[in-house]
Design a protein around this motif. Structure first.
Motif, PDB file in Angstrom:
ATOM      1  N   PHE A  58      43.831  74.092  37.157  1.00 34.00           N
ATOM      2  CA  PHE A  58      42.627  74.922  37.018  1.00 34.00           C
ATOM      3  C   PHE A  58      42.717  76.200  37.844  1.00 34.00           C
ATOM      4  O   PHE A  58      41.734  76.657  38.441  1.00 34.00           O
ATOM      5  CB  PHE A  58      41.363  74.122  37.371  1.00 34.00           C
ATOM      6  N   ASP A  75      35.489  73.743  35.101  1.00 34.62           N
ATOM      7  CA  ASP A  75      34.696  73.307  33.966  1.00 34.62           C
ATOM      8  C   ASP A  75      33.244  73.256  34.367  1.00 34.62           C
ATOM      9  O   ASP A  75      32.920  72.848  35.495  1.00 34.62           O
ATOM     10  CB  ASP A  75      35.131  71.901  33.515  1.00 34.62           C
ATOM     11  N   ARG A  81      32.696  70.759  37.622  1.00 36.39           N
ATOM     12  CA  ARG A  81      33.506  69.534  37.547  1.00 36.39           C
ATOM     13  C   ARG A  81      34.125  69.208  38.904  1.00 36.39           C
ATOM     14  O   ARG A  81      34.433  70.107  39.685  1.00 36.39           O
ATOM     15  CB  ARG A  81      34.615  69.754  36.515  1.00 36.39           C
ATOM     16  N   TRP A  89      45.035  65.397  35.801  1.00 38.49           N
ATOM     17  CA  TRP A  89      43.585  65.250  35.560  1.00 38.49           C
ATOM     18  C   TRP A  89      42.952  64.303  36.586  1.00 38.49           C
ATOM     19  O   TRP A  89      41.768  64.008  36.543  1.00 38.49           O
ATOM     20  CB  TRP A  89      43.333  64.712  34.155  1.00 38.49           C
ATOM     21  N   LEU A 137      34.095  77.682  33.141  1.00 36.40           N
ATOM     22  CA  LEU A 137      34.535  77.506  31.750  1.00 36.40           C
ATOM     23  C   LEU A 137      33.321  77.117  30.907  1.00 36.40           C
ATOM     24  O   LEU A 137      33.130  75.982  30.512  1.00 36.40           O
ATOM     25  CB  LEU A 137      35.648  76.460  31.691  1.00 36.40           C
ATOM     26  N   ARG A 151      30.907  67.678  20.046  1.00 30.15           N
ATOM     27  CA  ARG A 151      30.422  68.513  21.157  1.00 30.15           C
ATOM     28  C   ARG A 151      29.124  69.235  20.832  1.00 30.15           C
ATOM     29  O   ARG A 151      28.741  70.186  21.507  1.00 30.15           O
ATOM     30  CB  ARG A 151      31.512  69.508  21.570  1.00 30.15           C
ATOM     31  N   LYS A 184      33.186  79.997  25.395  1.00 26.20           N
ATOM     32  CA  LYS A 184      34.077  79.102  24.641  1.00 26.20           C
ATOM     33  C   LYS A 184      33.340  78.421  23.506  1.00 26.20           C
ATOM     34  O   LYS A 184      32.119  78.310  23.563  1.00 26.20           O
ATOM     35  CB  LYS A 184      34.709  78.086  25.592  1.00 26.20           C
ATOM     36  N   HIS A 185      34.181  78.069  22.428  1.00 23.96           N
ATOM     37  CA  HIS A 185      35.621  78.256  22.271  1.00 23.96           C
ATOM     38  C   HIS A 185      35.784  79.258  21.137  1.00 23.96           C
ATOM     39  O   HIS A 185      35.313  78.997  20.028  1.00 23.96           O
ATOM     40  CB  HIS A 185      36.256  76.927  21.893  1.00 23.96           C
ATOM     41  N   ARG A 195      40.901  68.945  16.014  1.00 21.49           N
ATOM     42  CA  ARG A 195      40.545  70.261  16.608  1.00 21.49           C
ATOM     43  C   ARG A 195      41.784  71.066  16.994  1.00 21.49           C
ATOM     44  O   ARG A 195      41.772  72.269  17.018  1.00 21.49           O
ATOM     45  CB  ARG A 195      39.651  70.096  17.815  1.00 21.49           C
ATOM     46  N   MET A 228      37.501  81.972  26.217  1.00 23.23           N
ATOM     47  CA  MET A 228      38.534  80.956  26.013  1.00 23.23           C
ATOM     48  C   MET A 228      38.873  80.865  24.537  1.00 23.23           C
ATOM     49  O   MET A 228      37.982  80.655  23.700  1.00 23.23           O
ATOM     50  CB  MET A 228      38.042  79.586  26.503  1.00 23.23           C
ATOM     51  N   TYR A 231      41.193  75.944  20.145  1.00 24.34           N
ATOM     52  CA  TYR A 231      42.406  75.221  19.733  1.00 24.34           C
ATOM     53  C   TYR A 231      42.807  75.489  18.292  1.00 24.34           C
ATOM     54  O   TYR A 231      43.975  75.451  17.947  1.00 24.34           O
ATOM     55  CB  TYR A 231      42.150  73.714  19.839  1.00 24.34           C
ATOM     56  N   TRP A 264      43.147  74.330  27.011  1.00 26.62           N
ATOM     57  CA  TRP A 264      44.222  73.606  27.713  1.00 26.62           C
ATOM     58  C   TRP A 264      45.228  73.026  26.717  1.00 26.62           C
ATOM     59  O   TRP A 264      44.916  72.130  25.968  1.00 26.62           O
ATOM     60  CB  TRP A 264      43.617  72.531  28.614  1.00 26.62           C
ATOM     61  N   GLU A 473      33.788  65.022  23.369  1.00 29.60           N
ATOM     62  CA  GLU A 473      34.887  65.927  23.031  1.00 29.60           C
ATOM     63  C   GLU A 473      36.056  65.093  22.510  1.00 29.60           C
ATOM     64  O   GLU A 473      36.266  63.976  22.960  1.00 29.60           O
ATOM     65  CB  GLU A 473      35.308  66.651  24.309  1.00 29.60           C
TER      66      GLU A 473
END
Ligand code: GLC
Length: 756
Positions: A58, A75, A81, A89, A137, A151, A184-185, A195, A228, A231, A264, A473
């Motif tokens: 991060f 996050d 987070r 993680w 984020l 989400r 995002k996103h 995704r 961001m 994906y 990510w 997610e």
């Protein structure tokens, strides 16, 4: 890729170049460019490339030799987070990183309050800075295209105007408090299934009018510093190397001057990614590490491009001051000021869908209240895959009720059902079989206990809905039914006690057919943050009036919603069972079986947005489809009267502002908020439009008997459409009907005016 699509994309790119240079917004970040010239002069190529990929999970690198700090990400979007290990993680195991769990996206959206979104962003920024972070984020602002979206709870709304107003508020709140956002996103990440591989096929107009506005608003009106890349692909190009999205639209047209980081693991190339706008590959360096250095040295990428990507990062770095090491993570992240913000948002988010008068709960005669349902004690801060919050505390519904009721009533709790629990990895059929049997036995026990408790109570508070393992997610739900047999359970409870108030703590739509008919009152209380239980108890007890409004439509059945009705989602054969029983018949809205059978053969990695702009209420109202509860709907404990509608003119030019005024009066006995909404219906347009579109709203607090004259403004510019021939915004100067109401399904009065 077929020829037609290649031509379309080429034409669009050429037009975009012509229309570029119409930057609509000048970023404060540009003020740093002079200083950055000198910095880049001093940097080696290696130092420049080091900035363009992850340094840890991060963080991305600065330039230590020149005293330029690393960029630190956290996050969000609904809490900072916990601190993780640098290269995994796994948690770092701090004690100071217990943060405030703010109500998640759909709850914030249910407040319909840009002011609360600003407060929310302020709270997030304060906690980010206490943790030494530069960029949050979030906000997560993708449009809620499918009710089953994993989400949806994290995103805001099905409507671009509501999402845009809240994105601006959140962004300003964060960036006026020393942190940066990362929108995002970007863009069109509207599903979790596939995704990382799905290719969204969408027309320009729907992309411009529905899916991009929240990003555009946050850039043009709030000067967002970070974005961001999503994906997925959009029209055959990965978002993280999509020149049209990242350079032509975001930078050249909207004036974005900051930095774009990948999701990510969402980077897919070296030369294309860095050329078409990506600044930082997160969290790895597979493409923008040594491979990039080699590409520059081999002349495949100019150092000029590298300098430009570095400049965009340095602009953010110069604007956002790094937090000194010695100041970060020194005290508990969650502070009372932010907990208060969490309460303010939660208390304005709760949506009362139905009330036959049983609410507010009367505790004057010390009733016995049966609180039934695992969601009464369910922690919603963490769970599933997504960015959860290691929160300092979370007041659950049961705790909130106990806090607020004390000994003024007797509360008896029964779990009622076995909640869904997210577990990693695949299970053997035997294991699944064993668990199913155990769950069946447990469910029987819990049902019996719930019926017993309910039979002895004056009132049943059924607390059900989804949880963070159901909505997560990484995967979409297969349906919107209440999980864990809640429908069956509430029917059993109703056999022994009819006095049922149902509270659903979900983040996304549920199928309400059973609970709505059985419950005397029905509320949605969201994944509502650290103070959610206290806010819910205050509403149920009448300490405050409920005042949330639905940020999305609640359909009668999932198959009525646009992407399902058209067979556009879920994609591919593996979902054959979902449509098998539908393919053989023409649906109520005339979508033929052929269309659906076509969907069955569709590649699971192609998402065909053929509903175009008909998302959410735009679809239901245009197709005249009944809904369970409409977009913008929510009751209070009082009544409001609308009167004396007028406009400041009968006709408006394309640069004018429409001002619509009316009187709003609280005719009941309790102070409450009303969210007044103004929709536009086109009467004789030159192009096709949805039945109506939200173009103004305002949350107004009125005391009993109080009345206010309200004036809401709609710039005619906001009524333009994206002309796919000109590849530009265009006016449709037709007669329009202003529709003023309390929801998309409750229009109080209409007024026709002319655009000339
Ligand atoms: C995830 C999410 C993104 C999050 C990032 C870092 O895959 O899509 O929203 O910020 O990874 O956790």
């Amino acid at each position: 890729m077929n020829l037609q699509r290649i031509l379309w994309i080429a034409v669009f790119a050429i037009i975009m170049m012509e229309s570029s240079g119409q930057k609509t917004h000048k970023s404060v970040l540009l003020q740093h460019d002079k200083k950055i010239d000198a910095i880049i002069q001093q940097m080696t190529l290696e130092e420049k490339v080091e900035m363009l990929h992850g340094k840890t999970m991060f963080a991305s690198a600065g330039v230590e030799r020149l005293g330029i700090a690393d960029v630190k990400y956290a996050d969000g979007p609904f809490g900072i987070r916990e601190e993780l290990q640098p290269h995994s993680w796994a948690p770092l195991g701090l004690t100071t990183d217990k943060a405030t769990f703010f109500p998640t996206g759909s709850a914030l959206a249910a407040t319909w309050s840009p002011e609360l979104a600003y407060e929310y962003g302020t709270g997030m920024a304060r906690e980010a800075r206490m943790r030494g972070k530069d960029m949050i984020l979030g906000p997560a602002i993708n449009i809620q295209r499918i009710p089953t979206g994993g989400r949806t709870y994290e995103y805001l709304s099905e409507d671009p105007f509501l999402s845009s107003r809240l994105s601006v508020g959140y962004t300003k709140g964060v960036q006026e408090n020393e942190a940066a956002v990362c929108l995002k996103h970007y863009a069109l990440n509207n599903q979790e299934n596939n995704r990382g591989t799905v290719n969204v096929i969408i027309g320009e107009r729907a992309m411009r009018e529905i899916y991009l506005p929240p990003f555009r608003a946050a850039v043009e009106e709030a000067d967002a510093f970070g974005v961001m890349a999503a994906y997925n692909k959009v029209n055959d190009r990965w978002c993280s190397e999509n020149d049209i999205l990242q350079n032509k639209i975001l930078r050249d047209e909207w004036g974005f001057a900051g930095m774009i980081i990948s999701d990510w693991g969402g980077t897919h190339s070296t030369v294309d990614a860095v050329t078409y706008g990506l600044n930082v590959e997160m969290p790895d360096k597979k493409y923008l590490g040594q491979a990039l250095l080699d590409s520059v040295k081999a002349g495949k990428v100019s150092e000029e491009i590298i300098n430009l990507r570095v400049r965009e990062i340095l602009r953010v770095r110069m604007e956002i001051k790094p937090v000194p090491e010695e100041k970060a993570n020194k005290e508990i992240t969650s502070q009372p000021a932010q907990q208060k913000i969490a309460y303010n948002v939660a208390s304005k988010s709760i949506v009362l869908l139905k009330n036959n008068g049983i609410l507010p709960i009367d505790i004057s005669k010390k009733p016995v209240i049966a609180v039934i349902g695992a969601n009464a004690t369910q922690i919603m801060a963490t769970g599933g895959l997504g960015a959860g919050v290691k929160t300092l505390y979370e007041v659950t519904p049961l705790e909130g009720l106990k806090n607020k009721i004390g000994d003024k009533a007797e509360i008896v709790f029964a779990q009622g059902y076995v909640p869904v629990v997210f577990t990693w990895g695949r299970k053997s059929p035997e294991q699944l079989e064993k668990e199913a049997r155990e769950k069946e036995i447990k469910t029987k026990e819990l049902t019996k206990e719930a019926m017993d408790v309910a039979s002895k109570a004056d009132l049943v508070l059924f607390i059900g809905g989804n949880n963070r393992s159901v909505e997560t997610e990484g995967s979409d739900r297969k349906d919107i039914k209440l999980p864990s047999g809640q429908d069956e359970l509430i029917q059993k409870i109703a056999e022994v006690n009819k006095n049922i108030v149902t509270v659903l703590t979900s983040g996304a739509p549920n199928d309400l057919n059973v609970v709505n008919s059985i419950s005397k009152a029905l509320l949605i209380s969201w994944f509502n943050g650290t103070e959610g239980g206290n806010a819910l108890a205050d509403v149920l007890l009448g300490n405050i009036s409920p005042s949330g409004r639905l940020p999305f439509t609640l359909p009668v059945k999932l198959e009525d919603s646009p992407a399902y009705a058209l067979g556009n989602y879920p994609q591919g054969n593996k979902n054959a069972d979902v449509f098998a029983n539908l393919v053989s018949e023409t649906d109520s809205i005339g979508v033929t079986a052929e269309k659906k059978s076509e969907a069955l053969n569709r590649d699971p990695n192609t998402a065909n947005y053929s509903e175009e702009s008909l998302v959410g209420y735009r679809w239901f109202d245009t197709k005249k489809l009944p809904v369970m509860y409409p977009f913008g709907y929510g009751l209070t404990y009082t009544d409001f009267n609308y009167s004396a509608l007028k406009t400041d003119s009968e006709k408006y030019g394309k640069n004018d502002i429409i001002r619509v005024s009316f009187e709003l009066k609280n005719t009941g006995k309790m102070a409450a908020d009303e969210v007044v909404q103004v929709y536009i219906h086109r009467i004789n347009p030159s192009v096709e439009w949805p039945e109506k579109e939200l173009k103004a709203f305002s949350r107004e607090t009125l005391n009993p008997g109080e009345s206010k004259t309200l004036t809401l403004e709609i710039p005619v510019k906001n009524l333009q459409y994206w002309n796919e021939t000109k590849h530009a915004w265009d006016d449709d100067l037709c007669n329009i009907e202003l529709q003023v109401g309390a929801s998309a399904g409750d229009i109080k009065f209409k007024k026709e005016v002319a655009l000339k």
